[in-house]
Write a protein that holds these residues in place. Sequence first.
Motif, PDB file in Angstrom:
ATOM      1  N   VAL A   5       0.851  -1.189   0.000  1.00  0.00           N
ATOM      2  CA  VAL A   5       0.000   0.000   0.000  1.00  0.00           C
ATOM      3  C   VAL A   5       0.889   1.242   0.000  1.00  0.00           C
ATOM      4  O   VAL A   5       1.681   1.442   0.929  1.00  0.00           O
ATOM      5  CB  VAL A   5      -0.919   0.027   1.243  1.00  0.00           C
ATOM      6  N   TYR A   6       0.750   2.055  -1.033  1.00  0.00           N
ATOM      7  CA  TYR A   6       1.462   3.339  -1.082  1.00  0.00           C
ATOM      8  C   TYR A   6       0.535   4.374  -0.456  1.00  0.00           C
ATOM      9  O   TYR A   6      -0.379   4.879  -1.086  1.00  0.00           O
ATOM     10  CB  TYR A   6       1.803   3.687  -2.520  1.00  0.00           C
ATOM     11  N   TYR A   7       0.768   4.644   0.821  1.00  0.00           N
ATOM     12  CA  TYR A   7      -0.029   5.592   1.611  1.00  0.00           C
ATOM     13  C   TYR A   7       0.848   6.803   1.841  1.00  0.00           C
ATOM     14  O   TYR A   7       1.884   6.713   2.510  1.00  0.00           O
ATOM     15  CB  TYR A   7      -0.429   4.918   2.924  1.00  0.00           C
ATOM     16  N   ILE A 128       1.714  -4.241   3.776  1.00  0.00           N
ATOM     17  CA  ILE A 128       3.041  -3.641   3.790  1.00  0.00           C
ATOM     18  C   ILE A 128       2.873  -2.199   3.342  1.00  0.00           C
ATOM     19  O   ILE A 128       2.268  -1.926   2.295  1.00  0.00           O
ATOM     20  CB  ILE A 128       3.982  -4.383   2.827  1.00  0.00           C
ATOM     21  N   TRP A 129       3.404  -1.277   4.115  1.00  0.00           N
ATOM     22  CA  TRP A 129       3.273   0.146   3.801  1.00  0.00           C
ATOM     23  C   TRP A 129       4.504   0.632   3.054  1.00  0.00           C
ATOM     24  O   TRP A 129       5.622   0.512   3.536  1.00  0.00           O
ATOM     25  CB  TRP A 129       3.094   0.924   5.099  1.00  0.00           C
ATOM     26  N   LEU A 130       4.278   1.182   1.858  1.00  0.00           N
ATOM     27  CA  LEU A 130       5.323   1.893   1.121  1.00  0.00           C
ATOM     28  C   LEU A 130       5.247   3.340   1.568  1.00  0.00           C
ATOM     29  O   LEU A 130       4.312   4.065   1.238  1.00  0.00           O
ATOM     30  CB  LEU A 130       5.109   1.764  -0.382  1.00  0.00           C
ATOM     31  N   CYS A 131       6.209   3.748   2.372  1.00  0.00           N
ATOM     32  CA  CYS A 131       6.227   5.058   3.008  1.00  0.00           C
ATOM     33  C   CYS A 131       6.767   6.133   2.056  1.00  0.00           C
ATOM     34  O   CYS A 131       6.361   7.278   2.112  1.00  0.00           O
ATOM     35  CB  CYS A 131       7.086   4.943   4.268  1.00  0.00           C
ATOM     36  N   ILE A 144       2.673  -2.357  -6.402  1.00  0.00           N
ATOM     37  CA  ILE A 144       1.706  -1.586  -5.605  1.00  0.00           C
ATOM     38  C   ILE A 144       0.294  -2.103  -5.883  1.00  0.00           C
ATOM     39  O   ILE A 144      -0.164  -2.109  -7.018  1.00  0.00           O
ATOM     40  CB  ILE A 144       1.818  -0.081  -5.899  1.00  0.00           C
ATOM     41  N   ASP A 145      -0.366  -2.536  -4.826  1.00  0.00           N
ATOM     42  CA  ASP A 145      -1.727  -3.069  -4.945  1.00  0.00           C
ATOM     43  C   ASP A 145      -2.779  -2.024  -4.620  1.00  0.00           C
ATOM     44  O   ASP A 145      -3.915  -2.113  -5.068  1.00  0.00           O
ATOM     45  CB  ASP A 145      -1.904  -4.246  -3.975  1.00  0.00           C
ATOM     46  N   TYR A 190      -7.346   3.868  -4.086  1.00  0.00           N
ATOM     47  CA  TYR A 190      -7.420   3.184  -5.371  1.00  0.00           C
ATOM     48  C   TYR A 190      -6.842   1.788  -5.228  1.00  0.00           C
ATOM     49  O   TYR A 190      -5.868   1.587  -4.514  1.00  0.00           O
ATOM     50  CB  TYR A 190      -6.608   3.920  -6.446  1.00  0.00           C
ATOM     51  N   VAL A 191      -7.438   0.810  -5.923  1.00  0.00           N
ATOM     52  CA  VAL A 191      -6.870  -0.526  -5.963  1.00  0.00           C
ATOM     53  C   VAL A 191      -6.488  -0.854  -7.407  1.00  0.00           C
ATOM     54  O   VAL A 191      -7.111  -0.364  -8.360  1.00  0.00           O
ATOM     55  CB  VAL A 191      -7.823  -1.610  -5.419  1.00  0.00           C
ATOM     56  N   ARG A 192      -5.447  -1.654  -7.529  1.00  0.00           N
ATOM     57  CA  ARG A 192      -4.983  -2.042  -8.869  1.00  0.00           C
ATOM     58  C   ARG A 192      -6.066  -2.843  -9.587  1.00  0.00           C
ATOM     59  O   ARG A 192      -6.672  -3.751  -8.994  1.00  0.00           O
ATOM     60  CB  ARG A 192      -3.708  -2.882  -8.767  1.00  0.00           C
TER      61      ARG A 192
END
Length: 196
Positions: A5-7, A128-131, A144-145, A190-192
């Motif tokens: 997750v790109y948050y 998993i967080w993509l920071c 990225i999901d 958004y989701v892939r």
Amino acid sequence: MRELVYYVAVSLDGYIAGPAGEFDAFPVEGDHMHHLNTRFADAVPTHIADVLGIEPTGSMFDTVVMGWNTLAVGLPTVPSPYRHLRQFVFSRTRGEADIPGEHPNLTLTGEDPVEVVRRLKAEPGASIWLCGGGSLATVLADEIDRLVLKRSPLLFGDGIPLFAPGAYRPRAFEEVGTTAFESGVVVSEYVRRPSA
């Protein structure tokens, strides 16, 4: 399999930080903060969560991945910003000696981020967080999901983009929710889209 997750906070013109990594223009007060600190409590830095009385539960994220420049924002004061999570920091030029003091739950690696993330996704656990930052997001674009964008009513004009320039290849996402707050912050998720 768990999600990457790109948050991230982003300006209206698509920047996640200023040219030197500045992010202090993003609003940290307003009605959006309760929502974010509740739903995304796991993404609050440990030392800030302690002060605010926020309890990260690990139910949203149990792992965070970031590039060296994202970690460096807090150095030397905060060498392990998310002690409550497993932290993976990617750098091909930095070593453990570049991180001062104790840094629990933090792994500095020069491995290929895609390989590491694929390994992490295959493990049981929460998302998993993509920071950040934008360069790492570009490398991990195909992994990225889910995107969760906290758009602030700001124009930076220059800085670190949400995604760094890279090989052009469209990737389709589907909006699954947007909430606008009185503060002017808009959170969109958004989701892939599955491949056709």
